[in-house]
Write a protein that holds these residues in place. Structure first.
Motif, PDB file in Angstrom:
ATOM      1  N   SER A 266       0.516  -1.090   0.003  1.00 37.22           N
ATOM      2  CA  SER A 266       0.533  -0.269   0.057  1.00 37.22           C
ATOM      3  C   SER A 266       1.228   0.906  -0.102  1.00 37.22           C
ATOM      4  CB  SER A 266      -0.218  -0.382   1.290  1.00 37.22           C
ATOM      5  OG  SER A 266      -1.919   0.444   1.401  1.00 37.22           O
ATOM      6  N   GLY A 267       0.089   2.111  -0.813  1.00 37.72           N
ATOM      7  CA  GLY A 267       1.317   3.535  -0.850  1.00 37.72           C
ATOM      8  C   GLY A 267       0.424   4.448  -1.145  1.00 37.72           C
ATOM      9  N   ILE A 268       1.109   6.203  -1.165  1.00 37.69           N
ATOM     10  CA  ILE A 268       0.659   7.224  -1.398  1.00 37.69           C
ATOM     11  C   ILE A 268       1.423   7.504  -2.362  1.00 37.69           C
ATOM     12  CG2 ILE A 268      -0.220   9.627  -0.698  1.00 37.69           C
ATOM     13  CD1 ILE A 268      -0.838   8.381   1.844  1.00 37.69           C
TER      14      ILE A 268
ATOM     15  N   VAL B  36      -3.018  10.715 -12.722  1.00 40.16           N
ATOM     16  CA  VAL B  36      -2.956   9.040 -12.446  1.00 40.16           C
ATOM     17  C   VAL B  36      -3.791   8.672 -12.676  1.00 40.16           C
ATOM     18  CG1 VAL B  36      -1.031   8.390 -11.169  1.00 40.16           C
ATOM     19  CG2 VAL B  36      -0.448  10.339 -11.998  1.00 40.16           C
ATOM     20  N   SER B  37      -4.428   8.279 -10.909  1.00 40.04           N
ATOM     21  CA  SER B  37      -5.546   7.234 -11.262  1.00 40.04           C
ATOM     22  C   SER B  37      -6.739   6.343 -12.058  1.00 40.04           C
ATOM     23  CB  SER B  37      -6.869   8.131 -10.097  1.00 40.04           C
ATOM     24  OG  SER B  37      -7.320   8.970 -10.635  1.00 40.04           O
TER      25      SER B  37
ATOM     26  N   THR C 244      -7.653   5.742  -5.027  1.00 43.48           N
ATOM     27  CA  THR C 244      -8.650   5.997  -4.621  1.00 43.48           C
ATOM     28  C   THR C 244      -7.507   7.181  -4.209  1.00 43.48           C
ATOM     29  OG1 THR C 244     -10.628   6.432  -2.797  1.00 43.48           O
ATOM     30  CG2 THR C 244      -8.368   6.489  -2.025  1.00 43.48           C
ATOM     31  N   VAL C 245      -8.813   9.008  -4.436  1.00 41.52           N
ATOM     32  CA  VAL C 245      -8.126   9.716  -5.456  1.00 41.52           C
ATOM     33  C   VAL C 245      -8.484  10.950  -3.273  1.00 41.52           C
ATOM     34  CG1 VAL C 245      -7.216  12.052  -6.051  1.00 41.52           C
ATOM     35  CG2 VAL C 245      -7.831   9.961  -7.201  1.00 41.52           C
ATOM     36  N   ARG C 246      -7.631  11.542  -3.255  1.00 39.42           N
ATOM     37  CA  ARG C 246      -7.416  12.309  -1.903  1.00 39.42           C
ATOM     38  C   ARG C 246      -6.291  13.855  -2.175  1.00 39.42           C
ATOM     39  NH1 ARG C 246     -10.905   9.812   0.105  1.00 39.42           N
ATOM     40  NH2 ARG C 246     -11.270   8.750   2.251  1.00 39.42           N
TER      41      ARG C 246
ATOM     42  N   VAL D 182      -3.695   7.377  -3.485  1.00 37.59           N
ATOM     43  CA  VAL D 182      -3.499   6.424  -2.660  1.00 37.59           C
ATOM     44  C   VAL D 182      -3.613   4.840  -2.945  1.00 37.59           C
ATOM     45  CG1 VAL D 182      -4.047   5.548  -0.270  1.00 37.59           C
ATOM     46  CG2 VAL D 182      -4.593   7.590  -1.323  1.00 37.59           C
ATOM     47  N   TYR D 183      -3.175   3.529  -2.384  1.00 32.78           N
ATOM     48  CA  TYR D 183      -3.521   2.243  -3.486  1.00 32.78           C
ATOM     49  C   TYR D 183      -3.104   1.201  -2.512  1.00 32.78           C
ATOM     50  CZ  TYR D 183       1.967   1.678  -4.307  1.00 32.78           C
ATOM     51  OH  TYR D 183       2.821   1.897  -3.800  1.00 32.78           O
ATOM     52  N   ALA D 184      -3.753   0.333  -3.427  1.00 33.32           N
ATOM     53  CA  ALA D 184      -3.207  -0.759  -2.577  1.00 33.32           C
ATOM     54  C   ALA D 184      -3.424  -2.126  -3.259  1.00 33.32           C
ATOM     55  CB  ALA D 184      -4.330  -0.705  -1.137  1.00 33.32           C
TER      56      ALA D 184
END
Length: 268
Positions: free
Chosen positions: A174-176, A188-189, A221-223, A228-230
């Motif tokens: 998982s990362g950002i 990018v998402s 997902t995007v914030r 943010v991904y997994a």
């Protein structure tokens, strides 16, 4: 409202109204924004037969930060003079931050801000950290079309970690990805193709050396300006079962966990 869309190549895409929390192109899973809130979620099953196994090369991973897992230096508290102590000035309340642009959100994203603990309790499961990294050389963190999108949109760095459940059956990277603007994060998402493993990479660790390959479950997902991904994979590198509800749940739990510091910035 969550609507799964099944594809002939074995992929699944899900359009969901974010709470707040999605690749496109013919023949592969697609997700679209679901309303006024630009944050969105894309969940995709990466078919095991969609890509050849990518060999995990240890040299490709650069461990970021210090040996303690912190990408910042230790700070020493100022010594208090002997005698009468001077009352500390009142601390100003944190102010809400606009995280849609690095100009209004200049604070660096530290590893310990995202993953402060070597173990995580999620949904009754305990996950132990197997490896972590801060990658400014994006080749370490992504493949193919996703890698090109990160470079094109000016990704500053990717903060990521790999965790294993106690039974060592599931491994989660998982990362950002830290982007300059929300517009860049949204592009990018939507980029890459998880089915072909042209996406964020699984990060091999000591106890999960074979997860940098296709066959896992991807969620994003995007914030604000952050992606943010997994990526959930079998700890032994074997593909996860299509439609496995446990894998989907774990992916979502890691997304929810990783967005905590970002939501905290917004609240102030």
């Amino acid at each position: 409202m969550i609507t799964p869309v099944y594809h002939a190549d074995g992929g699944i895409s899900i359009d969901a109204q974010p709470g707040p929390s999605g690749p496109s192109g013919p023949g592969r899973p697609t997700a679209r924004p679901s309303g006024g809130d630009a944050s969105k979620r894309r969940l995709l099953l990466i078919g095991g037969g969609a890509a050849a196994v990518l060999a995990a090369v240890a040299a490709l991973f650069a461990i970021g930060g210090t040996g303690s897992g912190d990408d910042g230096g230790a700070r020493k508290a100022a010594a208090t003079p002997s005698g009468s102590a001077t009352p500390a000035p009142p601390t100003a309340a944190p102010k809400p931050v606009d995280i849609t642009d690095e100009k209004t959100d200049p604070k660096d994203l530290a590893f310990n801000e995202v993953f402060p603990s070597p173990t995580i309790e999620l949904g009754g499961r305990t996950f132990a950290r197997d490896r972590w990294s801060i990658n400014r050389e994006l080749t370490y963190a992504a493949n193919g079309a996703m890698l090109q999108a990160l470079k094109r949109e000016g990704c500053r760095k990717v903060v990521r970690a790999t965790y294993l459940d106690r039974r060592k059956t599931l491994a989660v990277t998982s990362g950002i990805a830290v982007m300059p603007t929300k517009a860049a994060a949204m592009k990018v998402s939507k980029a890459g193709d998880p089915v072909k493993y042209q996406w964020f990479r699984g990060m091999s660790g000591k106890h999960a050396p074979d997860i940098d390959r296709a066959g896992g479950y991807a969620a994003v997902t995007v914030r604000g300006r952050y992606v943010v991904y997994a990526y959930v994979q079998g700890a032994d590198g074997k593909p996860v079962k299509p439609g496995d509800p446990t894998v989907k749940q774990v992916a979502q739990q890691f997304l929810d966990y990783a967005v905590r510091p970002l939501d905290a910035r917004v609240r102030g």
